[in-house]
Design a protein around this motif. Structure first.
Motif, PDB file in Angstrom:
ATOM      1  N   LEU A 161       0.806  -1.269   0.010  1.00  0.00           N
ATOM      2  CA  LEU A 161      -0.084   0.173  -0.196  1.00  0.00           C
ATOM      3  C   LEU A 161       0.892   1.050  -0.056  1.00  0.00           C
ATOM      4  N   THR A 162       0.968   1.955  -1.114  1.00  0.00           N
ATOM      5  CA  THR A 162       1.870   3.120  -1.237  1.00  0.00           C
ATOM      6  C   THR A 162       1.266   4.459  -1.119  1.00  0.00           C
ATOM      7  N   ASP A 163       0.213   4.741  -1.328  1.00  0.00           N
ATOM      8  CA  ASP A 163      -0.562   5.940  -1.550  1.00  0.00           C
ATOM      9  C   ASP A 163      -1.340   6.444  -0.302  1.00  0.00           C
ATOM     10  N   GLU A 164      -2.255   5.309   0.416  1.00  0.00           N
ATOM     11  CA  GLU A 164      -2.821   5.597   1.685  1.00  0.00           C
ATOM     12  C   GLU A 164      -2.225   5.862   2.786  1.00  0.00           C
ATOM     13  N   LEU A 165      -2.435   6.865   3.774  1.00  0.00           N
ATOM     14  CA  LEU A 165      -1.859   6.895   4.841  1.00  0.00           C
ATOM     15  C   LEU A 165      -2.764   6.694   6.061  1.00  0.00           C
ATOM     16  N   VAL A 166      -2.051   6.579   7.164  1.00  0.00           N
ATOM     17  CA  VAL A 166      -2.828   6.109   8.433  1.00  0.00           C
ATOM     18  C   VAL A 166      -3.916   7.016   8.672  1.00  0.00           C
ATOM     19  N   GLU A 167      -3.729   8.077   8.547  1.00  0.00           N
ATOM     20  CA  GLU A 167      -4.833   9.197   8.868  1.00  0.00           C
ATOM     21  C   GLU A 167      -6.109   9.092   7.864  1.00  0.00           C
ATOM     22  N   ASP A 168      -5.742   8.223   6.620  1.00  0.00           N
ATOM     23  CA  ASP A 168      -7.025   8.369   5.791  1.00  0.00           C
ATOM     24  C   ASP A 168      -7.994   7.164   6.445  1.00  0.00           C
ATOM     25  N   ILE A 169      -7.457   6.305   7.213  1.00  0.00           N
ATOM     26  CA  ILE A 169      -8.487   5.109   7.809  1.00  0.00           C
ATOM     27  C   ILE A 169      -8.729   5.000   9.083  1.00  0.00           C
ATOM     28  N   MET A 170      -7.985   5.849   9.830  1.00  0.00           N
ATOM     29  CA  MET A 170      -7.905   5.472  11.499  1.00  0.00           C
ATOM     30  C   MET A 170      -8.925   5.923  11.937  1.00  0.00           C
ATOM     31  N   ILE A 171      -9.396   5.271  13.228  1.00  0.00           N
ATOM     32  CA  ILE A 171     -10.471   5.687  13.768  1.00  0.00           C
ATOM     33  C   ILE A 171     -10.235   6.717  14.945  1.00  0.00           C
ATOM     34  N   LYS A 172     -10.986   7.761  14.663  1.00  0.00           N
ATOM     35  CA  LYS A 172     -10.651   9.054  15.515  1.00  0.00           C
ATOM     36  C   LYS A 172     -11.138   8.895  16.797  1.00  0.00           C
ATOM     37  N   ASN A 173     -12.397   8.396  16.846  1.00  0.00           N
ATOM     38  CA  ASN A 173     -13.147   8.730  18.280  1.00  0.00           C
ATOM     39  C   ASN A 173     -12.654   7.079  18.887  1.00  0.00           C
ATOM     40  N   VAL A 174     -11.685   7.269  19.624  1.00  0.00           N
ATOM     41  CA  VAL A 174     -11.200   6.107  20.393  1.00  0.00           C
ATOM     42  C   VAL A 174     -11.743   6.048  21.866  1.00  0.00           C
ATOM     43  N   ILE A 175     -12.324   4.834  22.152  1.00  0.00           N
ATOM     44  CA  ILE A 175     -12.528   4.215  23.338  1.00  0.00           C
ATOM     45  C   ILE A 175     -11.489   3.973  24.157  1.00  0.00           C
ATOM     46  N   THR A 176     -11.539   4.525  25.353  1.00  0.00           N
ATOM     47  CA  THR A 176     -10.006   4.342  26.317  1.00  0.00           C
ATOM     48  C   THR A 176     -10.541   3.788  27.614  1.00  0.00           C
ATOM     49  N   ALA A 177      -9.487   3.516  28.407  1.00  0.00           N
ATOM     50  CA  ALA A 177      -9.527   3.012  29.661  1.00  0.00           C
ATOM     51  C   ALA A 177      -8.680   3.694  30.634  1.00  0.00           C
ATOM     52  N   THR A 190       1.837   4.379  15.869  1.00  0.00           N
ATOM     53  CA  THR A 190       2.179   4.899  14.736  1.00  0.00           C
ATOM     54  C   THR A 190       1.869   6.473  14.761  1.00  0.00           C
ATOM     55  N   GLU A 191       1.976   7.462  13.462  1.00  0.00           N
ATOM     56  CA  GLU A 191       1.878   8.560  13.365  1.00  0.00           C
ATOM     57  C   GLU A 191       0.805   8.834  11.993  1.00  0.00           C
ATOM     58  N   PRO A 192      -0.026   9.682  12.083  1.00  0.00           N
ATOM     59  CA  PRO A 192      -0.979   9.924  10.863  1.00  0.00           C
ATOM     60  C   PRO A 192      -0.335   9.747   9.616  1.00  0.00           C
ATOM     61  N   ASP A 193       0.755  10.271   9.508  1.00  0.00           N
ATOM     62  CA  ASP A 193       1.292  10.492   7.931  1.00  0.00           C
ATOM     63  C   ASP A 193       2.168   9.167   7.366  1.00  0.00           C
ATOM     64  N   ARG A 234       2.734   5.702   5.929  1.00  0.00           N
ATOM     65  CA  ARG A 234       1.851   4.826   4.821  1.00  0.00           C
ATOM     66  C   ARG A 234       1.548   3.695   5.302  1.00  0.00           C
ATOM     67  N   LEU A 235       0.504   3.035   4.748  1.00  0.00           N
ATOM     68  CA  LEU A 235      -0.147   1.712   5.299  1.00  0.00           C
ATOM     69  C   LEU A 235       0.585   0.678   4.943  1.00  0.00           C
ATOM     70  N   GLY A 236       1.700   0.799   4.057  1.00  0.00           N
ATOM     71  CA  GLY A 236       2.097  -0.420   3.872  1.00  0.00           C
ATOM     72  C   GLY A 236       3.404  -0.610   4.857  1.00  0.00           C
ATOM     73  N   ASP A 237       3.962   0.718   5.227  1.00  0.00           N
ATOM     74  CA  ASP A 237       4.915   0.709   6.221  1.00  0.00           C
ATOM     75  C   ASP A 237       4.068   0.033   7.556  1.00  0.00           C
ATOM     76  N   LEU A 238       2.908   0.615   7.762  1.00  0.00           N
ATOM     77  CA  LEU A 238       2.268   0.024   8.885  1.00  0.00           C
ATOM     78  C   LEU A 238       1.995  -1.455   8.955  1.00  0.00           C
ATOM     79  N   CYS A 239       1.596  -1.880   7.909  1.00  0.00           N
ATOM     80  CA  CYS A 239       1.600  -3.500   7.602  1.00  0.00           C
ATOM     81  C   CYS A 239       3.062  -4.264   8.168  1.00  0.00           C
ATOM     82  N   GLU A 240       4.262  -3.464   7.721  1.00  0.00           N
ATOM     83  CA  GLU A 240       5.308  -4.031   7.977  1.00  0.00           C
ATOM     84  C   GLU A 240       5.677  -4.056   9.437  1.00  0.00           C
ATOM     85  N   ILE A 276      -7.455  -2.255   7.706  1.00  0.00           N
ATOM     86  CA  ILE A 276      -6.639  -2.641   6.505  1.00  0.00           C
ATOM     87  C   ILE A 276      -7.451  -3.209   5.443  1.00  0.00           C
ATOM     88  N   LEU A 277      -8.162  -4.510   6.254  1.00  0.00           N
ATOM     89  CA  LEU A 277      -9.056  -5.079   5.490  1.00  0.00           C
ATOM     90  C   LEU A 277     -10.110  -4.675   4.779  1.00  0.00           C
TER      91      LEU A 277
END
Length: 296
Positions: free
Chosen positions: A161-177, A252-255, A257-263, A290-291
């Motif tokens: 995955l070379t074009d998409e970035l983490v910020e493109d698909i990450m969940i922003k409303n995070v449930i925390t504890a 990870t950080e928003p910018d 690449r998803l391919g790097d994240l998969c690695e 990712i799926l």
């Protein structure tokens, strides 16, 4: 097989190739199963030993698929949902008795499956449409012949995955504890929201993460049983997640690449990470995300 799939996709440089062919070109063919009579405790120990989040339940003679037990099923049993009735009602809060019940008591019986000749694209659509993390592959007689998981796809796409970035698909409303959240409450949060991991924050700062596998590992820890002062489930479930959370976490950080994240997922053998920016938690991204993008 995973390494071969990843290599072929990387060489092609085209993520679309991951959807070509039938599912058996990607499926894991050597599948560890348990019989329905295996105890809940034994099933959890097998999952911990092999770092699985799920175990198909099969008839030991015919090898026919009868169900599947997942980490989420066990979290449900540990107080997250209706399966806690096995402890609370059937065994009158006797935790030690309940964990020796057969795994068939908590397994998921209505399992989404695939056929060996089903296309990879069809399987991805099934997994995303029904929000399931795996598909056991069964033949026409119902015999288990393989399994495909979200992680198989994430690992295969490492570096592709070379074009998409983490910020493109990450969940922003995070449930925390928080570190003081009881394990029972954490289980409820995960089961009710279909989450496998929860970032842990303290004074608005990310300090750790707790996953369904962490809770499962704690549940199967012999030392935990040695410290129990009674047979009560509350003796276990009232413990705080500070006892099991992981302070040294991958992020990870928003910018990125998803391919790097998969690695990163492949290197660390993990299925999701918090997303931070300037030291602040801004999202979370998982192999399920990712799926979902593969399915588009």
């Amino acid at each position: 097989m995973k390494d071969e799939n990843a290599k072929n996709i990387k060489q092609s440089g085209n993520r679309g190739n991951v959807l070509e062919g039938d599912i058996m070109t990607m499926a894991q063919k050597e599948v560890i199963t348990v019989p329905p009579t295996k105890t809940i405790k034994e099933a959890a120990e097998i999952m911990i030993e092999h770092e699985f989040r799920r175990l198909p339940v099969a008839d030991p003679g015919s090898k026919k698929l009868l169900g599947i037990v997942t980490a989420m099923d066990i979290l449900d049993f540990l107080g997250g949902g209706s399966k806690y009735d096995l402890i609370a009602k059937k065994h009158n809060d006797n935790f030690l008795a309940a964990i020796n019940e057969p795994v068939k008591e908590i397994m998921t019986r209505d399992v989404f499956t695939a056929k060996p000749k089903d296309s990879i694209k069809k399987c991805v659509e099934t997994m995303t449409n029904y929000n399931v993390g795996s598909l056991p592959v069964v033949d026409n007689e119902g015999k288990l012949v393989g399994i495909i998981t979200e992680r198989d796809f994430a690992l295969a796409l490492a570096g592709v995955l070379t074009d998409e970035l983490v910020e493109d698909i990450m969940i922003k409303n995070v449930i925390t504890a928080t570190p003081g959240t009881p394990i029972e409450s954490s289980s409820k949060i995960m089961v009710r929201n279909n989450l496998r991991r929860i970032p842990v924050v303290e004074e608005d700062k990310l300090v750790a993460i707790v996953t369904s596998t962490d809770i499962l590992r704690f549940f199967g820890d012999k030392d935990m049983f040695a410290t129990m002062t009674s047979n009560s489930g509350l003796d276990v479930l009232d413990k705080k997640i500070s006892e099991i959370m992981k302070p040294n976490i991958s992020v990870t950080e928003p910018d990125v690449r998803l391919g790097d994240l998969c690695e990163l997922f492949a290197e660390k053998n993990i299925g999701g990470v918090p997303v931070v920016e300037d030291g602040q938690l801004v999202g979370i991204i998982t192999e399920r995300d990712i799926l979902n993008i593969v399915a588009k």
